[in-house]
Design a protein around this motif. Structure first.
Motif, PDB file in Angstrom:
ATOM      1  N   TRP A  88      42.188  43.446  40.291  1.00 24.74           N
ATOM      2  CA  TRP A  88      41.885  42.518  39.207  1.00 24.74           C
ATOM      3  C   TRP A  88      42.723  42.779  37.961  1.00 24.74           C
ATOM      4  O   TRP A  88      43.034  41.859  37.214  1.00 24.74           O
ATOM      5  N   LYS A  89      43.096  44.019  37.757  1.00 28.64           N
ATOM      6  CA  LYS A  89      43.920  44.351  36.580  1.00 28.64           C
ATOM      7  C   LYS A  89      45.256  43.609  36.667  1.00 28.64           C
ATOM      8  O   LYS A  89      45.700  42.982  35.713  1.00 28.64           O
ATOM      9  N   TYR A 138      34.646  42.164  35.939  1.00 27.48           N
ATOM     10  CA  TYR A 138      35.761  42.998  35.454  1.00 27.48           C
ATOM     11  C   TYR A 138      36.145  42.632  34.010  1.00 27.48           C
ATOM     12  O   TYR A 138      36.429  43.504  33.185  1.00 27.48           O
TER      13      TYR A 138
END
Length: 256
Positions: free
Chosen positions: A10-11, A174
């Protein structure tokens, strides 16, 4: 994005999407973006990405109607407060009231009309702000045609159109989206108590698991059956994807 939740970075996706937003907006010569914020998961994710990409050059618009649930507005404001996003509230109630007597209390027609009123308001605000409208439809909705053409499907660019709804929950978590939004049932909020999954007949996680195999991996009907998907379920979703194809492309112009 179809390797299962554990594998999704997700980063990196967040960084890629912010780059995408900046690059595409820059191409137009504009500097600002406008997002319709509903108090739902998808628009919250888009607003957070746009805030990071554009800072104060993001304008969010909350557009309740007489049919919106109160929690939608509260949740949208909570996101704006948490991420320091500027917003305005423009009710579409007068426009809907002015036309509703023609609509025989048909919930679908009222919902579609409401979505198009919101699009009109959003494009007017974006014109005032000299900005681009950023879309908030996810991949599940786009494939299923679960959206209003020239309504919530209308936008200049869309950062989340390739992320399935069931994966978006992870992304939202997130990004730090408020728990009140993460835990509520997905709803286009056309009327009090409306539920996307009830409308679609299946849960997003079930639909997405099929779409990933059927569309992304291009599996045959026999392979899908062997994987344990029921015949009726496969046919229902396949038909839905096919008949809604027109919503995913530009109008067809005759060649002469």
């Amino acid at each position: 994005l179809n390797q299962g939740l554990k594998m999704i970075d997700w980063k990196k996706i967040k960084e890629d999407l912010i780059t995408f937003l900046k690059t595409e907006v820059e191409k137009t010569g504009l500097k600002k973006v406008t997002v319709g914020l509903s108090g739902g998961l998808d628009s919250s994710v888009v607003a957070i990405l746009c805030k990071e990409a554009f800072g104060d050059n993001l304008n969010c618009v909350l557009m309740p109607s007489q049919f919106s649930s109160k929690s939608s507005i509260d949740d949208a404001i909570e996101v704006c407060n948490k991420f320091n996003i500027k917003y305005e509230i423009i009710s579409i109630e007068p426009m809907v009231s002015g036309f509703i007597k023609n609509m025989d209390e048909d919930k679908l027609r009222i919902g579609n009309f409401s979505a198009r009123m919101r699009m009109s308001v959003l494009y007017d605000v974006s014109s005032r702000e000299k900005s681009l409208v950023v879309g908030t439809s996810n991949r599940s909705e786009l494939l299923l045609g679960y959206g209003t053409i020239f309504g919530d499907l209308a936008c200049a660019l869309n950062p989340i159109g390739n992320i399935y709804k069931s994966d978006l929950f992870e992304f939202a978590k997130y990004l730090g989206v408020n728990d009140s939004i993460l835990t509520k049932a997905p709803s286009v909020d056309f009327y009090e108590g409306q539920s996307d999954e009830a409308d679609l007949g299946y849960s997003y996680s079930k639909i997405d698991s099929l779409l990933k195999k059927m569309i992304d991996e291009n599996r045959s009907k026999d392979e899908l059956l062997a994987l344990g998907f029921e015949d009726e379920f496969i046919e229902t979703i396949k038909k839905r994807v096919k008949i809604n194809e027109f919503k995913r492309r530009l109008p067809i112009v005759a060649k002469i």
